[in-house]
Design a protein around this motif. Structure first.
Motif, PDB file in Angstrom:
ATOM      1  N   THR A  28       0.994  -1.322   0.221  1.00 25.54           N
ATOM      2  CA  THR A  28       0.009  -0.142  -0.084  1.00 25.54           C
ATOM      3  C   THR A  28       0.872   1.052  -0.305  1.00 25.54           C
ATOM      4  O   THR A  28       1.734   1.281   0.695  1.00 25.54           O
ATOM      5  CB  THR A  28      -0.566   0.107   1.647  1.00 25.54           C
ATOM      6  OG1 THR A  28      -1.872  -1.210   0.864  1.00 25.54           O
ATOM      7  CG2 THR A  28      -1.913   1.639   1.077  1.00 25.54           C
ATOM      8  N   ASP A  30       0.586   5.975  -0.267  1.00 25.44           N
ATOM      9  CA  ASP A  30       0.212   6.906  -0.256  1.00 25.44           C
ATOM     10  C   ASP A  30       0.388   7.012  -1.629  1.00 25.44           C
ATOM     11  O   ASP A  30       1.523   7.550  -2.350  1.00 25.44           O
ATOM     12  CB  ASP A  30       0.584   7.904   0.479  1.00 25.44           C
ATOM     13  CG  ASP A  30       0.034   7.650   1.456  1.00 25.44           C
ATOM     14  OD1 ASP A  30       0.985   8.052   2.845  1.00 25.44           O
ATOM     15  OD2 ASP A  30      -1.198   6.731   1.910  1.00 25.44           O
ATOM     16  N   THR A  53      -5.758  12.525  -5.333  1.00 25.72           N
ATOM     17  CA  THR A  53      -6.052  11.984  -3.396  1.00 25.72           C
ATOM     18  C   THR A  53      -6.757  13.177  -2.857  1.00 25.72           C
ATOM     19  O   THR A  53      -6.543  13.574  -1.646  1.00 25.72           O
ATOM     20  CB  THR A  53      -5.297  11.276  -2.954  1.00 25.72           C
ATOM     21  OG1 THR A  53      -3.898  11.745  -3.339  1.00 25.72           O
ATOM     22  CG2 THR A  53      -5.580   9.997  -4.160  1.00 25.72           C
ATOM     23  N   LYS A  72     -14.182   5.413  -6.841  1.00 25.12           N
ATOM     24  CA  LYS A  72     -13.298   4.584  -6.376  1.00 25.12           C
ATOM     25  C   LYS A  72     -13.518   3.820  -5.388  1.00 25.12           C
ATOM     26  O   LYS A  72     -14.925   4.340  -4.845  1.00 25.12           O
ATOM     27  CB  LYS A  72     -11.655   5.705  -6.013  1.00 25.12           C
ATOM     28  CG  LYS A  72     -10.682   4.645  -5.532  1.00 25.12           C
ATOM     29  CD  LYS A  72      -9.453   5.348  -5.689  1.00 25.12           C
ATOM     30  CE  LYS A  72      -9.552   6.886  -4.647  1.00 25.12           C
ATOM     31  NZ  LYS A  72      -9.165   7.273  -3.427  1.00 25.12           N
ATOM     32  N   ASP A  73     -13.100   2.680  -4.794  1.00 19.71           N
ATOM     33  CA  ASP A  73     -14.031   2.095  -4.052  1.00 19.71           C
ATOM     34  C   ASP A  73     -12.411   2.055  -3.576  1.00 19.71           C
ATOM     35  O   ASP A  73     -11.564   0.966  -3.477  1.00 19.71           O
ATOM     36  CB  ASP A  73     -14.352   0.573  -4.319  1.00 19.71           C
ATOM     37  CG  ASP A  73     -15.312  -0.095  -3.176  1.00 19.71           C
ATOM     38  OD1 ASP A  73     -14.042  -0.591  -2.460  1.00 19.71           O
ATOM     39  OD2 ASP A  73     -15.821  -0.885  -3.440  1.00 19.71           O
ATOM     40  N   ASN A  74     -12.637   2.628  -2.088  1.00 18.11           N
ATOM     41  CA  ASN A  74     -11.262   2.111  -1.357  1.00 18.11           C
ATOM     42  C   ASN A  74     -10.951   0.869  -0.590  1.00 18.11           C
ATOM     43  O   ASN A  74     -10.531  -0.103  -0.716  1.00 18.11           O
ATOM     44  CB  ASN A  74     -10.968   3.099  -0.095  1.00 18.11           C
ATOM     45  CG  ASN A  74     -10.286   4.272  -0.427  1.00 18.11           C
ATOM     46  OD1 ASN A  74     -10.150   4.627  -2.419  1.00 18.11           O
ATOM     47  ND2 ASN A  74     -11.023   5.475  -0.613  1.00 18.11           N
ATOM     48  N   ASN A  77     -10.032  -1.381  -2.937  1.00 16.15           N
ATOM     49  CA  ASN A  77      -8.346  -0.622  -3.839  1.00 16.15           C
ATOM     50  C   ASN A  77      -8.887  -1.088  -5.042  1.00 16.15           C
ATOM     51  O   ASN A  77      -7.894  -1.310  -6.229  1.00 16.15           O
ATOM     52  CB  ASN A  77      -6.713  -1.856  -3.576  1.00 16.15           C
ATOM     53  CG  ASN A  77      -6.985  -1.885  -1.937  1.00 16.15           C
ATOM     54  OD1 ASN A  77      -7.055  -0.461  -1.572  1.00 16.15           O
ATOM     55  ND2 ASN A  77      -6.111  -2.133  -1.473  1.00 16.15           N
ATOM     56  N   VAL A  79     -10.543   0.735  -8.742  1.00 14.35           N
ATOM     57  CA  VAL A  79     -10.997   2.448  -9.680  1.00 14.35           C
ATOM     58  C   VAL A  79     -11.425   1.681 -11.342  1.00 14.35           C
ATOM     59  O   VAL A  79     -10.984   1.307 -11.470  1.00 14.35           O
ATOM     60  CB  VAL A  79      -9.899   3.025  -9.921  1.00 14.35           C
ATOM     61  CG1 VAL A  79      -9.164   2.823 -11.033  1.00 14.35           C
ATOM     62  CG2 VAL A  79     -10.241   5.083 -10.510  1.00 14.35           C
TER      63      VAL A  79
END
Length: 117
Positions: A28, A30, A53, A72-74, A77, A79
């Motif tokens: 992961t 940023d 972001t 986006k579906d966090n 993970n 898009v």
């Protein structure tokens, strides 16, 4: 190592719809933005849409405004690029790209979209 895997491309008639997915796997990170580019035969890469972001806003190329929607579906993970009212000129290989705060962007391998009757 971060990897991007696109899916959802295919052959569709003019006026039809497709939904592309890009799943981010690996460590992961940023990142600054994630989005979609496309490249048609004989043409250069074209930015289609992205999500920042920093402010969560979505940006679109003029050629796709009103027809494409990025989301986006966090939790997953992933898009998505919902493409409606597709035109033959939308035919291209669509690539997902992850823009980091430093270093080179990360690209997926692409998925082919063909709009033809």
């Amino acid at each position: 190592q971060v990897q991007l895997v696109e899916s959802g491309g295919g052959l569709v008639q003019p006026g039809g719809s497709l939904r592309l997915s890009c799943t981010v796997s690996g460590r992961t990170l940023d990142y600054n933005a994630i989005g979609w580019f496309r490249r048609a035969p004989g043409k250069e890469h074209e930015g289609v849409s992205c999500i920042s972001t920093a402010d969560g806003r979505a940006y679109y190329a003029d050629s796709v405004k009103g027809r494409f929607t990025i989301s986006k579906d966090n939790a997953k993970n992933t898009v998505y690029l919902q493409m409606n009212s597709l035109k033959p000129e939308d035919s291209a290989v669509y690539y997902c790209r992850l823009d980091l705060f430093s270093g080179a962007p990360i690209w997926g391998l692409g998925t082919q979209v063909t709009v033809s009757s």
